[in-house]
Each structure stands twice: as structure tokens, then as C-alpha cells.
Motif scaffolding. Sequence first.
Motif, PDB file in Angstrom:
ATOM      1  N   GLY A 125       0.812  -1.213   0.000  1.00  0.00           N
ATOM      2  CA  GLY A 125       0.000   0.000   0.000  1.00  0.00           C
ATOM      3  C   GLY A 125       0.844   1.261   0.000  1.00  0.00           C
ATOM      4  O   GLY A 125       2.004   1.251  -0.417  1.00  0.00           O
ATOM      5  N   PRO A 126       0.286   2.356   0.471  1.00  0.00           N
ATOM      6  CA  PRO A 126       1.010   3.635   0.474  1.00  0.00           C
ATOM      7  C   PRO A 126       2.107   3.651   1.538  1.00  0.00           C
ATOM      8  O   PRO A 126       2.138   2.779   2.414  1.00  0.00           O
ATOM      9  N   PRO A 127       3.004   4.643   1.495  1.00  0.00           N
ATOM     10  CA  PRO A 127       4.052   4.750   2.516  1.00  0.00           C
ATOM     11  C   PRO A 127       3.508   5.339   3.814  1.00  0.00           C
ATOM     12  O   PRO A 127       2.356   5.774   3.881  1.00  0.00           O
ATOM     13  N   ARG A 128       4.344   5.350   4.837  1.00  0.00           N
ATOM     14  CA  ARG A 128       3.980   5.998   6.094  1.00  0.00           C
ATOM     15  C   ARG A 128       3.799   7.488   5.837  1.00  0.00           C
ATOM     16  O   ARG A 128       4.609   8.123   5.163  1.00  0.00           O
ATOM     17  N   ARG A 129       2.728   8.062   6.379  1.00  0.00           N
ATOM     18  CA  ARG A 129       2.411   9.463   6.162  1.00  0.00           C
ATOM     19  C   ARG A 129       1.865  10.065   7.449  1.00  0.00           C
ATOM     20  O   ARG A 129       1.458   9.336   8.361  1.00  0.00           O
ATOM     21  N   HIS A 130       1.844  11.396   7.509  1.00  0.00           N
ATOM     22  CA  HIS A 130       1.209  12.073   8.627  1.00  0.00           C
ATOM     23  C   HIS A 130      -0.305  11.867   8.565  1.00  0.00           C
ATOM     24  O   HIS A 130      -0.954  11.599   9.579  1.00  0.00           O
ATOM     25  N   CYS A 131      -0.863  11.992   7.358  1.00  0.00           N
ATOM     26  CA  CYS A 131      -2.295  11.764   7.130  1.00  0.00           C
ATOM     27  C   CYS A 131      -2.466  10.441   6.391  1.00  0.00           C
ATOM     28  O   CYS A 131      -2.211  10.360   5.179  1.00  0.00           O
ATOM     29  N   ASP A 132      -2.865   9.416   7.118  1.00  0.00           N
ATOM     30  CA  ASP A 132      -2.980   8.084   6.529  1.00  0.00           C
ATOM     31  C   ASP A 132      -4.039   8.056   5.432  1.00  0.00           C
ATOM     32  O   ASP A 132      -5.110   8.655   5.566  1.00  0.00           O
ATOM     33  N   ILE A 133      -3.743   7.330   4.356  1.00  0.00           N
ATOM     34  CA  ILE A 133      -4.690   7.173   3.265  1.00  0.00           C
ATOM     35  C   ILE A 133      -4.924   5.692   2.987  1.00  0.00           C
ATOM     36  O   ILE A 133      -4.041   4.852   3.186  1.00  0.00           O
ATOM     37  N   LEU A 134      -6.122   5.379   2.586  1.00  0.00           N
ATOM     38  CA  LEU A 134      -6.493   4.054   2.113  1.00  0.00           C
ATOM     39  C   LEU A 134      -6.114   2.951   3.100  1.00  0.00           C
ATOM     40  O   LEU A 134      -6.558   2.954   4.240  1.00  0.00           O
TER      41      LEU A 134
ATOM     42  N   ALA B 258       9.397   8.740  -1.612  1.00  0.00           N
ATOM     43  CA  ALA B 258       9.784   9.857  -2.476  1.00  0.00           C
ATOM     44  C   ALA B 258       8.696  10.163  -3.507  1.00  0.00           C
ATOM     45  O   ALA B 258       8.328  11.330  -3.716  1.00  0.00           O
ATOM     46  N   ARG B 259       8.171   9.129  -4.148  1.00  0.00           N
ATOM     47  CA  ARG B 259       7.149   9.339  -5.180  1.00  0.00           C
ATOM     48  C   ARG B 259       5.861   9.907  -4.588  1.00  0.00           C
ATOM     49  O   ARG B 259       5.187  10.735  -5.214  1.00  0.00           O
ATOM     50  N   PHE B 260       5.520   9.455  -3.386  1.00  0.00           N
ATOM     51  CA  PHE B 260       4.240   9.852  -2.805  1.00  0.00           C
ATOM     52  C   PHE B 260       4.258  11.269  -2.214  1.00  0.00           C
ATOM     53  O   PHE B 260       3.237  11.731  -1.703  1.00  0.00           O
TER      54      PHE B 260
END
Length: 476
Positions: A259-268, A345-347
Motif C-alpha cells: 500500500g502507500p508509505p507511512r504518512r502524517h495523514c494516513d490514506i487508504l 519519495a514518489r508519494f
Amino acid sequence: MSRSFPMPQAFVSPDRIRSLFTEAMSQMYRAEVPQYGTLIELVADVNAGCLEKNPDLRDRLAQAGELERIDVERHGAIRLGTADELFTIRRLFAVMGMQPVGYYDLSVAGVPVHSTSFRPIDEAALNVNPFRVFTSLLRLELIEDEGLRGEAEAILAKRRIYTPRAVALIERHEQNGGLTEAEATEFVAEALETFRWHGEATVSAETYKRLHDAHRLIADVVSFKGPHINHLTPRTLDIDAVQARMPERGITPKAVIEGPPRRHCDILLRQTSFKALEETIAFSDDDGAIQGTHTARFGEIEQRGVALTAKGRALYDQLLASVRGEVQVGAGGAKAGAYDDELAARFKALPDSWDELRNEGLAFFRYAATPAGIAAAAGSTLPSDPESLIAKGYLAFTPIVYEDFLPVSAAGIFQSNLGTDQQQNYATRSNRDAFEAALGATVQDELALYAERQAASLDSALAALGLAGLPLKTVA
């Protein structure tokens, strides 16, 4: 003399039946797969630590009515073999208030199935218990060997994965419009039998090998009495912490988090798992005298973020595809670090703040009138557009959690736990019409469900501010 008649027994809610079933399933799976119990304990520890360190997260979950559901939240996965099995599972899940949402074609990623997710769709039901089951149907037409395909069809045609009593109770629910407490308890016990592990194969060792050589998942679906639950997934608030701490509990995680990378605002949705168990099975030769092993059941963990709009999802799919096209993670995980770095990096192209995600129409949000807004509405005229209301602190928004699945992530989990990261691409097209014909229903559009929840929350919030029925500017 007047005669008294017994009062009809009240029906229990689908939410209660779903909760009873979730608890029974969890207890069964814990007994069958001891590492599942270890995983539950680890996730509970991580979640407690997250809520203690992040009071803003706790408050946000509490305001959205989602805090209580975290500990009971599970998703399971099963794989069915025939159209009749899929048709009946839809009726079985309907007893628990679960409907088919979304269509997922995994054949494009080398897994010969197409799938849907059965889950509650009403917000109140989701907050009681958001149990969901990712349900796949084997695509027998993808077996290239005609003889083996015919043999698999004949094997599957003979089996009956539902108990007669479970079917009778499903019919009673459909005829009467519900089940009593006693019937619900019996239904849960009978339905559970469909998902139980059986260590005895229904095929010979030679047939199992031919099915296994065609695809490991085909052997898993065709060779057994029923569609044993192959994982039961708790929800964590920090999947990276769980991934890092799994080895401390004697559990080896897969190389990368899907899935997506670790983020401050989680998605999906982000998912990881531990390798499938190698379990001893007895083949049908000579009354089970021939022993072998089978790998199918594994442990999985998930972290859920905000649901993305069609625009947000298109950007997500584009970014993920760009990474997967350049950085391949082998079975040994040698390039896991490179993949994670490139993913992050891409996200950066996808905004990582709630304000930006909302303003750019990339995600779905739930709206609510604030105490300040309600107080202001009692004594003055409020602005007539949501953006001004938000700017003044009269209208608040919180992310709507993503309740569904991601086909690329699902395929990645399946492949990892089938013992390979190699992809076998099938020369075929998606066949949603055939899936829905077997299902006996049209699957719900998950994006439409999120849009409806967002719109309904905005209508409710504006009504609370005395602005119902006013012409309003559109919220992103």
C-alpha cells in the motif's frame, strides 16, 4: 374467559449477529493458529501506546464514533470454488447485515480469482462492528489444462460447504425478516463450520500435486472440504511499529508493507503479514495414510486511513504503479529498503495534510457543526457557504475511514503467502458480469457509498446550524 397468546419473540439485530460471529470466528482462529493470538496481543499493545502518545488521534477517533470499534475490528478472507457457493455466501452474510461492496480482479496480478468484500455499509453499523470478509471466487477458466479443469470442476461440484441447518436458518431469516436470539446463536455455530480448518484433503496426493503445479491457490480452493478462513486481520494504528516488533514475538513479517508509505495523514489501506503456516494434511489415498503439507493460512495486520475520491485514487494508482514498475522486491526482501525509500519519495506528490486533501477534492470527509457554530447560529446570521463556515470554526471535518481493499495490495499479500513474489499474468479480461451473475446481485460502488456519507453528514451539519435548504457552494 379471555385466552392469552404467547408474545412473538423479538428478532435480534444484524449488528448483534455480526458481533457474535466475529467473536466466535476469532476464538476459533486463535485455537487453530496460535500465532494469531500473539499478533492480537502485539497490536493491542501498539494501539494502546499510540492512543496514549497521541491524544489528538484519540479525540478524532472518539468524535467520529470510531474509537470503540478499533479493538473488535477484523477482516477475514475466504476463497470459494463455485457460483453456487458464492450465491449462498451472499445470503449468509446478509443475515449479519453485510453486503457485497466493490469488484476486484486479481487475475491481472497473477492470482486466478475475482473478488468482492462483504461488509456493513451504514455508518452506525460500521461503528458497532465493521467486520468485513474479502471473498474470492476461483476462475476455473484460467486453468489451461482442459483435463485438470474438468477434474477440478467435478471435485467442486460434489462438495457442500454449508451445513443443512445453516441453510435452513438463512431461509428462515429471509422468510421471517430476522432471527430470534436462540436462532442467532445457533446460526453462528452452524455458519462457523463453513470456515473451519480441515486437515484432511478431499483429493489424492497425485491430484493435489497437479492442482498445486497449476497454481498453489487452485490447490487450496479445490482440495478441501470447505473454504477455511485463511487469515483474520486486526487493525493497528501504527503498522510500522507492528512490523518492527513482530520478530520480538517470534513472528517473521513479509519484506515490505503493501500500500502507500507511512504518512502524517494516513490514506487508504496498508497491510503486512507473516508467512503462511506449513500444515500437515492427510490425502484421500488409502484412508489418509499418505501425509503431506499445505501452506495457506497466515497472519495479517492492517492500518486504515482516509477514503480517497476518484481523483485521489487515480493519483494513488499512478504513483504506486510508477514505483512498482521500477523497484521489484524479491522473495528474500533484499530490496525492501530501496522500495520503501522510492515509495516515500514518489508519494510526496500526494498532499499530506487534511486541509490540502479536502481542498483539492482528493479524499472524503465527514462534516459536523461545532459548538461554536451552534451557539453563533442562535444569535446571528451565518455565512451560507461551507468554506466560510469552516474558516470561522463553525463547521468541522474529519476523515472518513477507508472500509475497503486494494487489488494490488491483496495480490501482493496472496503472492507472498503462496511462497513467491513472481507474477503469472493471465491472458484474460476482467469478468465482472460473470461474477455478479454468480453472486446473484450487483456489487455496491464503494466511491458512491463514501460520497453519500459525506453529503449526508454535510446536510446534517448545516441543518444543525439552521442552514438546511439554503443554496450552498459545493464542498470539494
